[in-house]
Design a protein around this motif. Structure first.
Motif, PDB file in Angstrom:
ATOM      1  N   ASP A  34      93.576  58.090  21.616  1.00 48.69           N
ATOM      2  CA  ASP A  34      92.450  59.040  21.686  1.00 48.69           C
ATOM      3  C   ASP A  34      92.396  59.550  23.135  1.00 48.69           C
ATOM      4  OD1 ASP A  34      90.022  60.323  21.901  1.00 48.69           O
ATOM      5  OD2 ASP A  34      88.845  58.747  20.929  1.00 48.69           O
ATOM      6  N   ASP A 190      87.408  56.701  17.602  1.00 42.99           N
ATOM      7  CA  ASP A 190      85.953  56.591  17.442  1.00 42.99           C
ATOM      8  C   ASP A 190      85.367  57.775  16.674  1.00 42.99           C
ATOM      9  OD1 ASP A 190      86.337  58.437  19.469  1.00 42.99           O
ATOM     10  OD2 ASP A 190      84.725  57.677  20.755  1.00 42.99           O
ATOM     11  N   GLY A 191      86.146  58.841  16.502  1.00 49.99           N
ATOM     12  CA  GLY A 191      85.689  59.969  15.683  1.00 49.99           C
ATOM     13  C   GLY A 191      85.477  59.565  14.238  1.00 49.99           C
ATOM     14  N   ASP A 229      83.790  64.567  16.657  1.00 45.40           N
ATOM     15  CA  ASP A 229      84.902  64.214  17.547  1.00 45.40           C
ATOM     16  C   ASP A 229      86.192  64.342  16.731  1.00 45.40           C
ATOM     17  OD1 ASP A 229      86.339  63.310  19.698  1.00 45.40           O
ATOM     18  OD2 ASP A 229      85.494  61.277  19.713  1.00 45.40           O
TER      19      ASP A 229
HETATM   20 MG    MG Z   1      87.302  60.113  20.370  1.00 47.57          MG
END
Ligand code: MG
Length: 406
Positions: A34, A190-191, A229
């Motif tokens: 990421d 984390d999206g 995200d």
């Molecule tokens: Mg991210």
């Protein structure tokens, strides 16, 4: 022996304009990166990581090999940012599962993690988080300073304490995975994990559909939930799985553990870049120099933008500049007229003593000649008046004489 099947996807999401995530999956390696950093630098960091880790791990498919591969990616990102100023500040998370071979020839899954991308184990519809987030908020949860609920909304939940591209010293979590045939591993950025609850993740990641459908369903659900995200997902499903002869669960570091001296907040490494400030310092110095040089030129232009007529040791002279100077730019004499300053009308002499300003050199010269001529005319008039008086006086005498003679 360990074998898995895999499916992977990455998506820009709904809000972001570019996708700075990158994924890779094959028969022996699954990797999510990421990326972060402006001007597409995050994409560069993620791409460097995928390429280097893939190539290096394929050459050396061991725990050491994967560790060295991630370290090599970290150094390559730092080097790239050093060479390209537009990439300054870029970094990336890296979470990987590699099928690593140990000294006994056993091939088993090992998890590597830096940053806040996640790995979950999915078994019988239940989800278990395998990785720790290296973010300020999650570190504080582990220290007991925050509850997990507080961490979810804490403003520093996205601030990373570890990532590739921050500094040469790198800490990597390395964990041997204990899996059973049929277990799934979900790797994600984390999206995905920020948009979906654990229940949603568990349901979709364990649904008995082909892996690719589950992956696509997870991406679609994250987009439906907001897609704030970039979203990256890899699903692995073990067909066969071995357990490593020696289990590993440790954080491997290229430096000694930090000594904590106080309870101050952990500094955010995304912004703490003391080793790579050189070009910024140089840019600041150059900007400052340009501003100073510009200011000096403006002052000099102002100081010499005008002229004045003054008295130079009894002679009328023309000067360029302000009579009292400006800073260190003193007026300079540009013309001597050879006219004595005493040969002026009293009013002009007084004016000269306190200087007479002139917008141009030509004007100054003409004006000096003008006041000199005024004095000459005045002198001429005085001379004429004096001659007339003398003549008149002579005539009167003659008359008197004549009268006396008469
Ligand atoms: Mg991210």
């Amino acid at each position: 022996m360990t074998r898995w099947r895999y499916a992977a996807a990455t998506d820009t999401g709904v809000v972001r304009e570019t996708n700075q995530d990158a994924v890779f999956a094959d028969d022996i390696l699954a990797l999510v990166a990421d990326g972060m950093g402006g001007h597409a630098a995050g994409e560069v960091a993620a791409a460097i990581t995928i390429e280097l880790v893939r190539d290096e791990f394929h050459k050396r498919p061991t725990v050491e090999g994967l560790y060295m591969a991630i370290e090599a990616a970290n150094r390559a990102i730092l080097a790239n940012a050093g060479e390209h100023s537009e990439h300054f500040g870029m970094g990336t998370t890296a979470i990987a599962v590699g099928l690593t071979q140990d000294n006994d020839g056993v091939v088993s899954p090992t998890l590597f993690n830096v940053g806040d991308s996640r790995a979950y184990q999915v078994r019988d519809g239940a989800l278990r988080l395998l990785s720790e987030d290296h973010s300020v908020a999650e570190e504080w949860v582990r220290m007991g300073r925050l509850t997990p609920e507080e961490a979810k909304v804490h403003p520093r939940r996205h601030q990373l304490t570890r990532a590739l591209g921050i500094e040469e010293a790198l800490e990597i979590d390395v964990i041997s995975l204990n899996a059973l045939p049929g277990d799934r591993i979900l790797l994600c950025s984390d999206g995905l994990s920020n948009e979906l609850s654990n229940e949603e993740l568990a349901r979709m990641a364990s649904s008995p559909t082909p892996l690719k459908e589950s992956v696509d369903q997870l991406v679609a659900a994250a987009n439906h939930a907001g897609g704030r995200d970039n979203i990256s997902v890899i699903l692995l499903e073990f067909d066969e799985v071995s357990v490593a002869t020696t289990e590993i669960k440790r954080t491997v570091s290229t430096r000694p553990p930090p000594v904590v001296h106080s309870t101050r907040a952990v500094p955010a490494r995304r912004s703490a870049r003391p080793r790579r400030l050189t070009w910024r310092v140089w840019a600041s110095v150059m900007m400052l120099a340009i501003v100073v040089i510009g200011a000096v030129y403006v002052v000099k232009w102002y100081a010499y933008s005008t002229y004045y007529i003054g008295n130079d040791a009894g002679v009328i002279a023309v000067y360029q500049g302000q009579p009292n100077g400006v800073l260190w730019f003193k007026p300079k004499k540009v013309f001597d007229t050879d006219y004595p300053s005493s040969q002026l009308l009293p009013s002009d002499e007084r004016a000269l003593s306190s200087t007479i300003s002139a917008p141009t050199l030509n004007f100054a010269l003409k004006y000096a000649t003008h006041i000199r001529n005024l004095w000459r005319v005045h002198q001429h008039e005085l001379k004429v008046a004096s001659t007339t008086t003398t003549t008149l006086a002579g005539s009167s005498t003659t008359t008197t004489v004549k009268k006396a003679a008469g």
